[in-house]
Design a protein around this motif. Sequence first.
Motif, PDB file in Angstrom:
ATOM      1  N   THR A 167     -10.124  -7.329  -2.583  1.00 12.26           N
ATOM      2  CA  THR A 167     -11.048  -7.391  -3.577  1.00 12.26           C
ATOM      3  C   THR A 167     -11.340  -5.928  -4.134  1.00 12.26           C
ATOM      4  O   THR A 167     -11.203  -5.690  -5.267  1.00 12.26           O
ATOM      5  N   LYS A 168     -11.418  -5.032  -3.076  1.00 13.55           N
ATOM      6  CA  LYS A 168     -11.508  -3.592  -3.433  1.00 13.55           C
ATOM      7  C   LYS A 168     -10.559  -2.999  -4.212  1.00 13.55           C
ATOM      8  O   LYS A 168     -10.634  -2.215  -5.193  1.00 13.55           O
ATOM      9  N   ASN A 169      -9.035  -3.409  -3.725  1.00 13.34           N
ATOM     10  CA  ASN A 169      -7.889  -2.931  -4.561  1.00 13.34           C
ATOM     11  C   ASN A 169      -8.094  -3.427  -5.927  1.00 13.34           C
ATOM     12  O   ASN A 169      -7.590  -2.774  -6.808  1.00 13.34           O
ATOM     13  N   SER A 170      -8.402  -4.705  -6.001  1.00 11.16           N
ATOM     14  CA  SER A 170      -8.354  -5.342  -7.307  1.00 11.16           C
ATOM     15  C   SER A 170      -9.399  -4.559  -8.364  1.00 11.16           C
ATOM     16  O   SER A 170      -9.190  -4.899  -9.509  1.00 11.16           O
ATOM     17  N   SER A 171     -10.517  -4.447  -7.798  1.00 13.29           N
ATOM     18  CA  SER A 171     -11.495  -3.712  -8.496  1.00 13.29           C
ATOM     19  C   SER A 171     -11.377  -2.158  -9.135  1.00 13.29           C
ATOM     20  O   SER A 171     -11.669  -1.695  -9.772  1.00 13.29           O
ATOM     21  N   ASP A 172     -10.411  -1.578  -8.057  1.00 12.60           N
ATOM     22  CA  ASP A 172      -9.983   0.017  -8.437  1.00 12.60           C
ATOM     23  C   ASP A 172      -9.095  -0.002  -9.509  1.00 12.60           C
ATOM     24  O   ASP A 172      -9.103   0.918 -10.425  1.00 12.60           O
TER      25      ASP A 172
END
Length: 65
Positions: A54-59
Amino acid sequence: MMNCEQATQLLSIAMERKLNLKEQAELKVHLLICSGCRQFGQHVQQLRSIVRATKNSSDTPEEKK
């Protein structure tokens, strides 16, 4: 011998730092005999993977429409 509360605490701590050899050994022995703590450890790993994904996709910036 390590109890379940101690084991689950170490499983959580292991997400933040490397466990020392004594902690690793005690946790491994406990996990060999305790299916509940093994399952908890698997759930913690799954949650960590989801959070990272989730963090990677929001970056990444979203495409403009």
